[in-house]
Motif scaffolding. Structure first.
Motif, PDB file in Angstrom:
ATOM      1  N   PRO A 160      -3.860   0.978   2.164  1.00 35.23           N
ATOM      2  CA  PRO A 160      -5.211   0.820   1.583  1.00 35.23           C
ATOM      3  C   PRO A 160      -5.487  -0.587   1.050  1.00 35.23           C
ATOM      4  CG  PRO A 160      -4.204   2.822   0.773  1.00 35.23           C
ATOM      5  CD  PRO A 160      -3.147   2.081   1.536  1.00 35.23           C
ATOM      6  N   ILE A 161      -4.465  -1.254   0.514  1.00 37.80           N
ATOM      7  CA  ILE A 161      -4.662  -2.617   0.023  1.00 37.80           C
ATOM      8  C   ILE A 161      -4.975  -3.553   1.178  1.00 37.80           C
ATOM      9  CG2 ILE A 161      -3.494  -4.593  -1.036  1.00 37.80           C
ATOM     10  CD1 ILE A 161      -2.070  -2.616  -2.862  1.00 37.80           C
ATOM     11  N   ILE A 162      -4.261  -3.408   2.274  1.00 43.67           N
ATOM     12  CA  ILE A 162      -4.518  -4.245   3.445  1.00 43.67           C
ATOM     13  C   ILE A 162      -5.912  -3.968   3.996  1.00 43.67           C
ATOM     14  CG2 ILE A 162      -3.828  -4.663   5.838  1.00 43.67           C
ATOM     15  CD1 ILE A 162      -0.923  -4.283   4.923  1.00 43.67           C
TER      16      ILE A 162
ATOM     17  N   SER B  68       8.100  -2.193   1.087  1.00 47.21           N
ATOM     18  CA  SER B  68       8.461  -1.352   2.230  1.00 47.21           C
ATOM     19  C   SER B  68       8.633   0.113   1.840  1.00 47.21           C
ATOM     20  CB  SER B  68       9.734  -1.884   2.890  1.00 47.21           C
ATOM     21  OG  SER B  68      10.801  -1.860   1.965  1.00 47.21           O
ATOM     22  N   GLY B  69       9.030   0.389   0.627  1.00 43.82           N
ATOM     23  CA  GLY B  69       9.207   1.767   0.191  1.00 43.82           C
ATOM     24  C   GLY B  69       7.904   2.435  -0.206  1.00 43.82           C
ATOM     25  N   ASN B  70       6.915   1.651  -0.572  1.00 47.30           N
ATOM     26  CA  ASN B  70       5.625   2.193  -1.032  1.00 47.30           C
ATOM     27  C   ASN B  70       4.538   1.964   0.010  1.00 47.30           C
ATOM     28  OD1 ASN B  70       6.829   2.825  -3.456  1.00 47.30           O
ATOM     29  ND2 ASN B  70       6.265   0.891  -4.402  1.00 47.30           N
TER      30      ASN B  70
ATOM     31  N   LEU C 132       3.143  -8.336   2.260  1.00 45.61           N
ATOM     32  CA  LEU C 132       2.961  -7.127   1.461  1.00 45.61           C
ATOM     33  C   LEU C 132       3.782  -5.968   2.020  1.00 45.61           C
ATOM     34  CD1 LEU C 132       1.349  -6.327  -1.030  1.00 45.61           C
ATOM     35  CD2 LEU C 132      -0.437  -5.493   0.486  1.00 45.61           C
ATOM     36  N   LEU C 133       3.815  -5.856   3.345  1.00 44.88           N
ATOM     37  CA  LEU C 133       4.625  -4.797   3.960  1.00 44.88           C
ATOM     38  C   LEU C 133       6.114  -5.007   3.713  1.00 44.88           C
ATOM     39  CD1 LEU C 133       2.805  -4.199   7.350  1.00 44.88           C
ATOM     40  CD2 LEU C 133       3.151  -2.542   5.521  1.00 44.88           C
ATOM     41  N   ILE C 134       6.558  -6.252   3.756  1.00 48.11           N
ATOM     42  CA  ILE C 134       7.974  -6.531   3.516  1.00 48.11           C
ATOM     43  C   ILE C 134       8.343  -6.278   2.063  1.00 48.11           C
ATOM     44  CG2 ILE C 134       9.679  -8.398   3.427  1.00 48.11           C
ATOM     45  CD1 ILE C 134       8.313  -9.543   5.943  1.00 48.11           C
TER      46      ILE C 134
END
Length: 112
Positions: free
Chosen positions: A71-73, A63-65, A58-60
């Motif tokens: 919060p999703i994590i 990366s811009g958002n 999700l981070l990859i």
């Protein structure tokens, strides 16, 4: 088989080994608790690594958002944390009762 699924499959195989055991008297002392301990430990490890992989992906991808990713994590970690909190005490109790000091092995003070 993919490396990330091997821990999950191993945990499932341990639980299936519990279901298909012969339920003999000696199985309840060592074999079944050992299978349950291994199954729970691998299940915890599989869930933890799955959450790490989900968070990293999700981070990859986003990366811009990063304002929406955190919060999703955090929301995704809540059910995993609740599951681990609910089942970790069972794992500790089973480990202590299976491999800890038994009733006859305890050091007791003399009565007199």
């Amino acid at each position: 088989m993919d490396e990330k699924y091997s821990h999950f499959v191993y945990g499932v195989m341990m639980f299936l080994g519990i279901l298909t055991s012969r339920y003999a008297e000696e199985d309840f002392l060592k074999s079944l608790p050992t299978k349950m301990i291994i199954g729970l430990a691998t299940l915890f490890f599989a869930i933890t690594t799955m959450m790490i992989a989900f968070s990293a992906a999700l981070l990859i991808m986003q990366s811009g958002n990063s304002w929406i990713v955190i919060p999703i994590i955090c929301l995704a970690i809540v059910p995993v944390t609740l599951f681990i909190i609910a089942q970790f005490r069972l794992l500790v109790d089973m480990s202590m009762s299976t491999y800890g000091a038994g009733i006859l092995d305890r050091k007791m003070k003399p009565w007199l």
